[in-house]
Design an enzyme around this catalytic site. Structure first.
Site, PDB file in Angstrom:
ATOM      1  N   THR A 137      16.187 -24.606 -90.632  1.00 14.13           N
ATOM      2  CA  THR A 137      17.227 -24.309 -91.624  1.00 14.13           C
ATOM      3  C   THR A 137      16.986 -25.082 -92.916  1.00 14.13           C
ATOM      4  O   THR A 137      17.297 -24.604 -94.009  1.00 14.13           O
ATOM      5  CB  THR A 137      18.605 -24.678 -91.038  1.00 14.13           C
ATOM      6  OG1 THR A 137      18.853 -23.810 -89.948  1.00 14.13           O
ATOM      7  CG2 THR A 137      19.726 -24.542 -92.047  1.00 14.13           C
ATOM      8  N   THR A 172      17.099 -27.714 -86.365  1.00 11.85           N
ATOM      9  CA  THR A 172      17.935 -28.570 -85.512  1.00 11.85           C
ATOM     10  C   THR A 172      17.977 -28.115 -84.056  1.00 11.85           C
ATOM     11  O   THR A 172      18.275 -28.905 -83.168  1.00 11.85           O
ATOM     12  CB  THR A 172      19.393 -28.613 -86.040  1.00 11.85           C
ATOM     13  OG1 THR A 172      19.914 -27.281 -86.039  1.00 11.85           O
ATOM     14  CG2 THR A 172      19.474 -29.208 -87.428  1.00 11.85           C
ATOM     15  N   ASP A 173      17.714 -26.817 -83.821  1.00 12.53           N
ATOM     16  CA  ASP A 173      17.958 -26.266 -82.478  1.00 12.53           C
ATOM     17  C   ASP A 173      17.153 -26.953 -81.381  1.00 12.53           C
ATOM     18  O   ASP A 173      17.685 -27.233 -80.302  1.00 12.53           O
ATOM     19  CB  ASP A 173      17.673 -24.755 -82.461  1.00 12.53           C
ATOM     20  CG  ASP A 173      18.764 -23.964 -83.166  1.00 12.53           C
ATOM     21  OD1 ASP A 173      19.846 -24.528 -83.414  1.00 12.53           O
ATOM     22  OD2 ASP A 173      18.536 -22.774 -83.464  1.00 12.53           O
TER      23      ASP A 173
HETATM   24  N1  ASP Z   1      17.839 -22.099 -85.968  1.00 12.13           N
HETATM   25  C1  ASP Z   1      17.585 -23.198 -86.880  1.00 12.13           C
HETATM   26  C2  ASP Z   1      16.349 -23.922 -86.388  1.00 12.13           C
HETATM   27  O1  ASP Z   1      16.445 -24.614 -85.428  1.00 12.13           O
HETATM   28  C3  ASP Z   1      18.766 -24.085 -86.915  1.00 12.13           C
HETATM   29  C4  ASP Z   1      18.656 -25.284 -87.815  1.00 12.13           C
HETATM   30  O2  ASP Z   1      17.607 -25.686 -88.253  1.00 12.13           O
HETATM   31  O3  ASP Z   1      19.727 -25.878 -88.069  1.00 12.13           O
HETATM   32  O4  ASP Z   1      15.294 -23.776 -86.951  1.00 12.13           O
END
Ligand code: ASP
Length: 320
Positions: free
Chosen positions: A20, A99-100
């Site tokens: 993200t 973050t995932d």
């Molecule tokens: N789906 C995204 C990822 O993990 C979520 C994020 O980065 O917050 O790349």
């Protein structure tokens, strides 16, 4: 930003993997309807001033949504971290990441890298196109940690907190401060680029991981996670162990309830799997605490590790 630790350490390398933090939405008001992994890591450093005498080096290792993280990317990332950490003038490595699966990559790197220097993963909950993105401050903070005197090991920096790569978990779906370190607590905080540490830097690299650094392509052992829950049965384990499955299951992590307890039907199937030579480990579904072993346990436990981290530990064990 603080003064950098020593005149010999002149570079901080920022490895981009997507997420993200590199995401873009059609409108600046949209914090959730974006595509991850669109902005190059060099552009993410655009507005960030390096402290005097420090050069930031950007390298794109991958460009993906971390929900789709692959073992190949992990291997490449570990190799690039090891490469840059070995350069005498590199103070540390920062990794921009989604973050995932951040906690999985952090735990993987923590397990395979023997870091006398810092490897700092960072991320964002809002895309780069947001009205008020959190990525730039997180990257700036991560660079501050990479330059902090004495910093070492794999850490995660998000929303001003420094977490150990061993303990960090994503605990919120939306809040900018989306990570926690459970019972262990944070390693410290970053305030205006200065580190305020409250516990020791993490030590990692205990596992023999030579294959990851030497082999061009690693044959990753298949390890699956099966959850114990109300009404569970042995059906999932039995299906996974069907003879004739294209890729045989070598390990099973049972996401167990409480202190490592399992539905009796799942436990019976898991014991059969163990007898058939499959490596079986119980990891608690609870956010905090650890499994306290008992004398009559017939399936070993993963201690404090969450199921996703226990899976990585088991894969590395089987690989070793
Ligand atoms: N789906 C995204 C990822 O993990 C979520 C994020 O980065 O917050 O790349």
């Amino acid at each position: 930003m603080p003064d950098f630790p020593s005149p010999e350490l002149r570079r901080v390398v920022v490895l981009g993997t997507g997420g993200t933090i590199a995401g873009k939405a059609a409108s600046s008001g949209d914090n959730i309807g974006y595509t991850a992994g669109q902005v190059g890591v060099a552009d993410l450093l655009g507005g960030i001033e390096a402290p005097q005498g420090v050069t930031l080096v950007a390298e794109q290792v991958a460009q993906l949504d971390s929900k789709d993280m692959s073992f190949e990317t992990w291997q490449k990332l570990a190799q690039r971290c090891a490469h840059w950490l070995a350069e005498p003038d590199v103070a540390g490595v920062v990794v921009t990441h989604g973050t995932d699966t951040l906690e999985e990559t952090a735990f993987f790197l923590h397990s395979v890298l023997a870091c006398a220097k810092p490897v700092v993963l960072t991320c964002a909950m809002r895309p780069a196109s947001a009205l008020s993105p959190d990525g730039p401050q997180n990257v700036r903070d991560a660079i501050g940690v990479a330059l902090a005197a004495g910093a070492r090991g794999v850490t995660v920096v998000c929303a001003g907190a420094i977490h150990s790569g061993a303990d960090v978990q994503k605990v919120h779906t939306y809040r900018l401060d989306a990570f926690a370190s459970g019972d262990a607590g944070v390693v410290g905080y970053v305030e205006e680029g200065e580190v305020r540490r409250v516990r020791a830097w993490p030590e990692g690299g205990a596992l023999p991981a030579s294959k990851i650094f030497e082999a061009a392509a690693v044959q990753w052992p298949r390890v699956e996670i099966v959850m114990s829950h109300a009404g569970a049965s042995g059906a999932v384990v039995e299906a996974l162990l069907q003879p004739g499955n294209a890729e045989p299951v070598r390990g099973l992590v049972l996401a167990a309830t409480g202190n490592g307890t399992l539905h009796h039907a799942l436990e019976a199937a898991a014991l059969k799997a163990q007898e058939a030579g499959v490596a079986v480990v119980r990891a608690t579904r609870c956010m905090n605490g650890r499994i306290l072993p008992k004398a009559d346990d017939r399936l070993r436990d993963a201690g404090t590790l969450t199921p996703v981290k226990a899976r990585i530990a088991l894969m590395l064990e089987l690989l070793g």
